[in-house]
Design a protein around this motif. Structure first.
Motif, PDB file in Angstrom:
ATOM      1  N   GLU A  92      40.527   8.989  57.524  1.00  0.00           N
ATOM      2  CA  GLU A  92      40.150  10.308  57.441  1.00  0.00           C
ATOM      3  C   GLU A  92      40.084  10.858  55.909  1.00  0.00           C
ATOM      4  OE1 GLU A  92      43.372  13.706  57.556  1.00  0.00           O
ATOM      5  OE2 GLU A  92      42.571  13.651  59.673  1.00  0.00           O
ATOM      6  N   SER A  93      39.093  11.616  55.531  1.00  0.00           N
ATOM      7  CA  SER A  93      38.979  12.036  54.313  1.00  0.00           C
ATOM      8  C   SER A  93      38.802  13.477  54.406  1.00  0.00           C
ATOM      9  CB  SER A  93      37.716  11.402  53.673  1.00  0.00           C
ATOM     10  OG  SER A  93      37.391  12.021  52.464  1.00  0.00           O
ATOM     11  N   LYS A  94      39.305  14.096  53.344  1.00  0.00           N
ATOM     12  CA  LYS A  94      39.374  15.759  53.355  1.00  0.00           C
ATOM     13  C   LYS A  94      39.070  16.268  52.026  1.00  0.00           C
ATOM     14  CE  LYS A  94      42.354  18.089  55.563  1.00  0.00           C
ATOM     15  NZ  LYS A  94      43.521  18.838  55.972  1.00  0.00           N
ATOM     16  N   PRO A  95      37.670  16.508  51.717  1.00  0.00           N
ATOM     17  CA  PRO A  95      37.212  16.978  50.425  1.00  0.00           C
ATOM     18  C   PRO A  95      37.340  18.214  50.348  1.00  0.00           C
ATOM     19  CG  PRO A  95      35.379  16.466  51.825  1.00  0.00           C
ATOM     20  CD  PRO A  95      36.647  16.084  52.780  1.00  0.00           C
ATOM     21  N   ILE A  96      37.571  18.776  49.219  1.00  0.00           N
ATOM     22  CA  ILE A  96      37.834  20.276  48.935  1.00  0.00           C
ATOM     23  C   ILE A  96      36.588  20.734  47.864  1.00  0.00           C
ATOM     24  CG2 ILE A  96      39.073  22.158  47.689  1.00  0.00           C
ATOM     25  CD1 ILE A  96      41.688  20.309  48.209  1.00  0.00           C
ATOM     26  N   LYS A  97      35.909  21.361  48.453  1.00  0.00           N
ATOM     27  CA  LYS A  97      34.861  22.222  47.736  1.00  0.00           C
ATOM     28  C   LYS A  97      34.811  23.806  47.882  1.00  0.00           C
ATOM     29  CE  LYS A  97      33.614  18.831  45.000  1.00  0.00           C
ATOM     30  NZ  LYS A  97      33.703  19.111  43.556  1.00  0.00           N
ATOM     31  N   GLY A  98      34.933  24.395  46.892  1.00  0.00           N
ATOM     32  CA  GLY A  98      35.207  25.984  47.062  1.00  0.00           C
ATOM     33  C   GLY A  98      36.719  26.576  46.930  1.00  0.00           C
ATOM     34  N   THR A  99      36.868  26.926  45.889  1.00  0.00           N
ATOM     35  CA  THR A  99      38.443  27.807  45.380  1.00  0.00           C
ATOM     36  C   THR A  99      38.025  29.226  45.276  1.00  0.00           C
ATOM     37  OG1 THR A  99      38.888  25.501  44.896  1.00  0.00           O
ATOM     38  CG2 THR A  99      40.553  27.407  44.207  1.00  0.00           C
ATOM     39  N   ALA A 100      39.058  29.964  45.512  1.00  0.00           N
ATOM     40  CA  ALA A 100      39.203  31.366  45.240  1.00  0.00           C
ATOM     41  C   ALA A 100      40.679  31.580  44.840  1.00  0.00           C
ATOM     42  CB  ALA A 100      38.413  32.146  46.313  1.00  0.00           C
ATOM     43  N   ALA A 101      40.867  32.386  44.018  1.00  0.00           N
ATOM     44  CA  ALA A 101      42.182  33.058  43.846  1.00  0.00           C
ATOM     45  C   ALA A 101      42.828  33.837  44.870  1.00  0.00           C
ATOM     46  CB  ALA A 101      42.379  33.533  42.593  1.00  0.00           C
ATOM     47  N   ARG A 102      44.068  33.931  45.357  1.00  0.00           N
ATOM     48  CA  ARG A 102      44.504  34.853  46.260  1.00  0.00           C
ATOM     49  C   ARG A 102      44.804  36.036  45.728  1.00  0.00           C
ATOM     50  NH1 ARG A 102      48.458  32.447  51.045  1.00  0.00           N
ATOM     51  NH2 ARG A 102      47.387  34.506  51.910  1.00  0.00           N
ATOM     52  N   TYR A 103      44.715  37.184  46.644  1.00  0.00           N
ATOM     53  CA  TYR A 103      45.145  38.423  45.875  1.00  0.00           C
ATOM     54  C   TYR A 103      46.376  38.693  46.294  1.00  0.00           C
ATOM     55  CZ  TYR A 103      45.304  43.506  45.180  1.00  0.00           C
ATOM     56  OH  TYR A 103      45.579  45.016  44.697  1.00  0.00           O
ATOM     57  N   LYS A 104      47.199  39.120  45.382  1.00  0.00           N
ATOM     58  CA  LYS A 104      48.992  39.316  45.439  1.00  0.00           C
ATOM     59  C   LYS A 104      49.365  40.603  44.912  1.00  0.00           C
ATOM     60  CE  LYS A 104      49.956  35.042  46.441  1.00  0.00           C
ATOM     61  NZ  LYS A 104      50.930  34.570  47.534  1.00  0.00           N
ATOM     62  N   GLY A 105      48.197  41.658  44.941  1.00  0.00           N
ATOM     63  CA  GLY A 105      48.762  42.852  44.701  1.00  0.00           C
ATOM     64  C   GLY A 105      48.448  43.113  43.072  1.00  0.00           C
ATOM     65  N   VAL A 106      48.586  44.463  42.570  1.00  0.00           N
ATOM     66  CA  VAL A 106      48.054  44.794  41.363  1.00  0.00           C
ATOM     67  C   VAL A 106      49.390  43.986  40.177  1.00  0.00           C
ATOM     68  CG1 VAL A 106      46.718  46.759  41.788  1.00  0.00           C
ATOM     69  CG2 VAL A 106      49.228  46.996  41.418  1.00  0.00           C
ATOM     70  N   ASN A 107      50.638  43.889  40.891  1.00  0.00           N
ATOM     71  CA  ASN A 107      51.544  43.334  40.121  1.00  0.00           C
ATOM     72  C   ASN A 107      51.876  41.822  40.145  1.00  0.00           C
ATOM     73  OD1 ASN A 107      52.762  43.331  42.469  1.00  0.00           O
ATOM     74  ND2 ASN A 107      54.586  44.466  42.006  1.00  0.00           N
ATOM     75  N   GLY A 108      50.861  41.165  41.061  1.00  0.00           N
ATOM     76  CA  GLY A 108      50.991  39.792  41.171  1.00  0.00           C
ATOM     77  C   GLY A 108      51.903  39.249  42.112  1.00  0.00           C
ATOM     78  N   SER A 109      52.641  40.011  42.747  1.00  0.00           N
ATOM     79  CA  SER A 109      53.890  39.657  43.547  1.00  0.00           C
ATOM     80  C   SER A 109      53.853  39.403  45.052  1.00  0.00           C
ATOM     81  CB  SER A 109      55.202  40.731  43.284  1.00  0.00           C
ATOM     82  OG  SER A 109      54.791  41.826  43.427  1.00  0.00           O
ATOM     83  N   GLY A 110      52.514  40.159  45.211  1.00  0.00           N
ATOM     84  CA  GLY A 110      52.324  40.127  46.933  1.00  0.00           C
ATOM     85  C   GLY A 110      52.603  41.433  47.609  1.00  0.00           C
ATOM     86  N   ALA A 111      52.856  42.418  46.674  1.00  0.00           N
ATOM     87  CA  ALA A 111      53.016  43.841  46.992  1.00  0.00           C
ATOM     88  C   ALA A 111      52.531  44.728  46.004  1.00  0.00           C
ATOM     89  CB  ALA A 111      54.620  44.358  47.050  1.00  0.00           C
ATOM     90  N   SER A 112      51.995  45.924  46.283  1.00  0.00           N
ATOM     91  CA  SER A 112      51.369  46.641  45.320  1.00  0.00           C
ATOM     92  C   SER A 112      52.105  47.475  44.558  1.00  0.00           C
ATOM     93  CB  SER A 112      50.311  47.556  46.122  1.00  0.00           C
ATOM     94  OG  SER A 112      49.401  46.644  47.031  1.00  0.00           O
ATOM     95  N   ASP A 113      51.655  48.040  43.245  1.00  0.00           N
ATOM     96  CA  ASP A 113      52.532  49.066  42.357  1.00  0.00           C
ATOM     97  C   ASP A 113      52.081  50.336  42.554  1.00  0.00           C
ATOM     98  OD1 ASP A 113      54.464  47.457  41.252  1.00  0.00           O
ATOM     99  OD2 ASP A 113      53.255  46.964  39.635  1.00  0.00           O
ATOM    100  N   GLY A 114      52.436  51.394  42.213  1.00  0.00           N
ATOM    101  CA  GLY A 114      52.007  52.818  42.113  1.00  0.00           C
ATOM    102  C   GLY A 114      52.123  53.409  43.502  1.00  0.00           C
ATOM    103  N   LYS A 115      50.803  53.965  43.628  1.00  0.00           N
ATOM    104  CA  LYS A 115      50.506  54.693  45.017  1.00  0.00           C
ATOM    105  C   LYS A 115      50.386  53.609  46.131  1.00  0.00           C
ATOM    106  CE  LYS A 115      47.895  58.299  42.764  1.00  0.00           C
ATOM    107  NZ  LYS A 115      46.736  59.136  42.768  1.00  0.00           N
ATOM    108  N   GLU A 116      50.171  52.478  45.885  1.00  0.00           N
ATOM    109  CA  GLU A 116      49.974  51.209  46.778  1.00  0.00           C
ATOM    110  C   GLU A 116      51.255  50.510  47.028  1.00  0.00           C
ATOM    111  OE1 GLU A 116      45.563  50.444  45.412  1.00  0.00           O
ATOM    112  OE2 GLU A 116      47.024  48.711  45.072  1.00  0.00           O
TER     113      GLU A 116
END
Length: 293
Positions: free
Chosen positions: A48-72
Motif C-alpha cells: 500500500e502506498s499513500k501519496p500526499i499532494k495538496g495541503t491547506a491550513a485549517r481555520y481555527k478562528g481569528v485567535n487561532g484556538s478553534g473559537a472566534s474572538d469579539g463578535k464571533e
C-alpha cells in the motif's frame, strides 16, 4: 537535541504518523508522505502506498484556538463552516488534483512492476484527510505482490527497487525529472531529506516513509571535557518543498512550503529559546559559585 524537542513537537503537531501512529522520539522529525506497507494475508503480501499532494491550513478562528474572538466569540459553527469550506476548496483545486493524479499514475506504474497483474487498484482517490493544523489530499494505491516459489516471486527489497526514489518527491517522468532537479540543485546532496526511513521485518513485512518536513541536527562545535566529548553547538537543517506544475503560482508554492514546515520550525525555535535560557542560567550559577569561593 532530539529528545529535547520530542515533547515540543508532539505538543504542536497534529498531522501525519508522528501524532496519529505514535512514532518514537527518535523519529519525531519525520513526516509520513508515502507509506509502503506489506501485510501478511494468507501467505500473500499486500503493498500500500499513500501519496500526499495538496495541503491547506485549517481555520481555527481569528485567535487561532478553534473559537472566534469579539463578535464571533463562541461561534463554533462559523469556525467549522469556514474550515469545511477550506477542505472543500482543496478537494476541488484543479492544480492539486492534477498533482495528486500524476503521482497516483506514477505509483500504479511502479507497483505494477512487482505486483500481480490486475491487482493494483486505487481504493481512495484524492481523499481529504484532516489533522490538527492542516487538510491534506491523500490517495491510496494497493496491490498484491507476485507470490509463489518461482523466479517471479517478489519481496520487500523488490518493492524498494521498484518505487525508490518516491514519485511524490521526483515528479514524472521520474528519470528526466531527477536529471532536471540535479541540474537545478547543482548536484548538491539533499542528505536524508526526500530519502527513506523505516524497517523490514524477518517475516517479510515492511514499513517505509519518505523523509520530508524534517529537522536534521548536526554537531558543529565539540569540546573535550574530562576526556568526554561535550557537544556545545548544533546546526538544525529543515528540509521542505513542494511540487511544481504548469498551474503553479510561485507565491502560493512558497506559502505552502512555509505552512508545511511551520510546526518543525516552531519546535526548533522554542527549543533554541529554552536551551539558550538554560545555558545562560548555568553560566550565571557558575559565576556565582566562583564568587562565593
Amino acid at each position: 537535541p532530539i529528545k529535547g524537542t520530542a515533547a515540543r513537537y508532539r505538543g504542536v503537531n497534529g498531522s501525519g504518523a508522528s501524532d496519529e501512529e505514535e512514532e518514537g522520539d527518535d523519529e519525531l522529525v519525520q513526516r509520513i508522505d508515502t507509506n509502503v506497507n506489506q501485510t501478511h494475508r494468507n501467505q500473500q503480501f499486500v503493498v500500500e502506498s499513500k501519496p500526499i499532494k495538496g495541503t491547506a491550513a485549517r481555520y481555527k478562528g481569528v485567535n487561532g484556538s478553534g473559537a472566534s474572538d469579539g463578535k464571533e466569540q463562541g461561534d463554533d459553527e462559523l469556525v467549522k463552516r469556514i474550515d469545511s469550506q477550506i477542505a472543500e476548496e482543496l478537494q476541488k483545486s484543479v492544480k492539486d488534483r492534477a498533482e495528486n493524479l500524476m503521482i497516483v499514475d506514477l505509483l500504479r506504474n511502479d507497483l505494477g512492476r512487482v505486483c500481480q497483474v490486475g491487482s493494483v487498484h486505487v481504493p481512495k482517490l484524492m481523499h481529504i484527510e484532516s489533522y490538527a493544523t492542516v487538510h491534506q489530499m491523500v490517495s491510496t494505491i494497493r496491490g498484491t505482490l507476485e507470490g509463489g516459489d518461482g523466479p517471479a516471486k517478489k519481496n520487500a527489497i523488490d518493492v524498494i527497487e521498484a518505487c525508490f526514489p518516491g514519485g511524490s518527491m521526483t515528479g514524472a517522468p521520474k528519470q528526466r525529472s531527477m536529471e532536471i532537479l540535479d541540474e537545478i540543485e547543482e548536484g548538491v546532496s539533499r542528505g536524508p531529506y526526500s530519502g527513506c526511513l523505516g524497517y523490514i521485518s524477518l517475516n517479510g513485512c515492511m514499513d517505509m516513509n519518505i523523509v520530508i518536513r524534517s529537522a536534521i541536527f548536526t554537531p558543529v562545535i565539540e569540546n573535550e571535557v574530562g576526556g568526554e566529548i561535550e557537544t556545545e553547538t548544533w546546526k538544525a537543517s529543515i528540509g521542505c518543498g513542494g511540487a511544481i506544475t504548469a498551474l503553479s503560482n510561485s507565491d502560493d508554492e512558497y506559502e505552502e512550503m512555509l505552512l508545511k514546515s511551520r510546526v518543525v520550525r516552531k519546535t526548533i525555535s522554542d527549543w533554541v529559546t529554552q536551551a539558550t535560557a538554560e545555558r545562560t542560567e548555568q553560566q550565571i550559577r557558575h559565576v556565582d559559585s566562583r564568587a562565593v569561593r
